[in-house]
Design a protein around this motif. Structure first.
Motif, mmCIF file in Angstrom:
data_model
loop_
_atom_site.group_PDB
_atom_site.id
_atom_site.type_symbol
_atom_site.label_atom_id
_atom_site.label_comp_id
_atom_site.label_asym_id
_atom_site.label_seq_id
_atom_site.Cartn_x
_atom_site.Cartn_y
_atom_site.Cartn_z
ATOM 1 N N ARG A 142 0.842 -1.204 0.000
ATOM 2 C CA ARG A 142 0.000 0.000 0.000
ATOM 3 C C ARG A 142 0.874 1.251 0.000
ATOM 4 N NH1 ARG A 142 -5.827 1.107 2.144
ATOM 5 N NH2 ARG A 142 -5.976 -0.079 0.220
ATOM 6 N N LYS A 143 1.894 1.232 0.846
ATOM 7 C CA LYS A 143 2.806 2.379 0.879
ATOM 8 C C LYS A 143 3.464 2.598 -0.486
ATOM 9 C CE LYS A 143 3.896 2.350 5.829
ATOM 10 N NZ LYS A 143 4.843 1.883 6.868
ATOM 11 N N ARG B 37 2.380 1.726 -3.373
ATOM 12 C CA ARG B 37 1.393 2.188 -4.347
ATOM 13 C C ARG B 37 1.055 3.655 -4.131
ATOM 14 N NH1 ARG B 37 -3.981 2.678 -4.507
ATOM 15 N NH2 ARG B 37 -4.316 1.722 -2.478
ATOM 16 N N GLU B 38 0.936 4.056 -2.886
ATOM 17 C CA GLU B 38 0.582 5.447 -2.606
ATOM 18 C C GLU B 38 1.736 6.394 -2.915
ATOM 19 O OE1 GLU B 38 -0.953 5.248 1.396
ATOM 20 O OE2 GLU B 38 -2.987 4.819 0.681
ATOM 21 N N GLU B 39 2.943 5.910 -2.695
ATOM 22 C CA GLU B 39 4.110 6.705 -3.090
ATOM 23 C C GLU B 39 4.020 7.094 -4.562
ATOM 24 O OE1 GLU B 39 7.833 4.736 -2.463
ATOM 25 O OE2 GLU B 39 7.572 4.738 -0.279
ATOM 26 N N GLU C 126 1.338 7.134 -6.224
ATOM 27 C CA GLU C 126 0.017 7.698 -6.491
ATOM 28 C C GLU C 126 -0.744 6.950 -7.564
ATOM 29 O OE1 GLU C 126 0.086 11.884 -7.014
ATOM 30 O OE2 GLU C 126 1.354 12.260 -5.267
#
Lengths: 100, 100
Positions: free
Chosen positions: A9-10, A12-14, A16
DNA sequence: TTCTATTTTGAATGATTTTGTCAAAAATAC
DNA sequence: GTATTTTTGACAAAATCATTCAAAATAGAA
């Protein structure tokens, strides 16, 4: 001490990216990926390998994270969790020497 | 470094009891007990507890043996088996402190 | 060997778990 | 507000797992 789900998740969010994009790469429904990220579902071995490829993470690192999550899940709510893990380690070591 | 199956087989043979007797106590078919002793089937948690009672072994010892067998099975044929077990240990320890 | 008791095997069945799809609801961003 | 993304849960299909049963194999005694 992140779980596999938290890790990806981290990542992927990095970048965006929406679930959709990663899910498409894995060829699964985004609902499943959402659940994997949040620890509600287990990823399959193949999915883990693809995730490593997608995020350019060493495959063995991903596999360790994934396998250890499964082990934690397996011993969860057992009083003897730690002891069992230690004994399992012994057994694996023992089996290694035994196997010719 | 005995598995649960090997342990209870030895105990049973020491007492010269047929599968039938122990299986009856556990209220299962003797075929199942045969498979459990030979590692072809996993015992259930309840069966493990009854086995401890039957053979007068400390319940937690039996549970450790049983759980660690399951863990070994889970990581079998993974190259990262040992590493995963170690990481799982860390995670369990970490979760313990985290939980209030 | 034959007789008997015990153990092992595998096929068949059922139960449970896992895996994925889908659509709607909830949350977030714009 | 609308649009996008994420989460949720119901459902179905598939895979896995447990159990039963009877027959085959094994072991031991006479």
């Amino acid at each position: 001490m992140d779980s596999l789900g938290e890790t990806i998740r981290k990542l992927r969010e990095e970048k965006e990216l929406p679930l959709r994009t990663v899910a498409a790469f894995l060829d699964i429904d985004q609902a499943i990926l959402s659940k994997i990220e949040r620890g509600q579902r287990n990823a399959s071995r193949e999915q883990v390998i693809k995730l490593a490829e997608f995020f350019k993470i060493k495959e063995t690192d991903m596999l360790v994270s994934w396998l250890s999550d499964k082990l934690v899940y397996e011993v969860a709510d057992e009083d003897v969790a730690l002891k069992a893990l230690q004994v399992a380690e012994e057994k694996v070591k023992y089996n290694k020497t035994k196997r010719k």
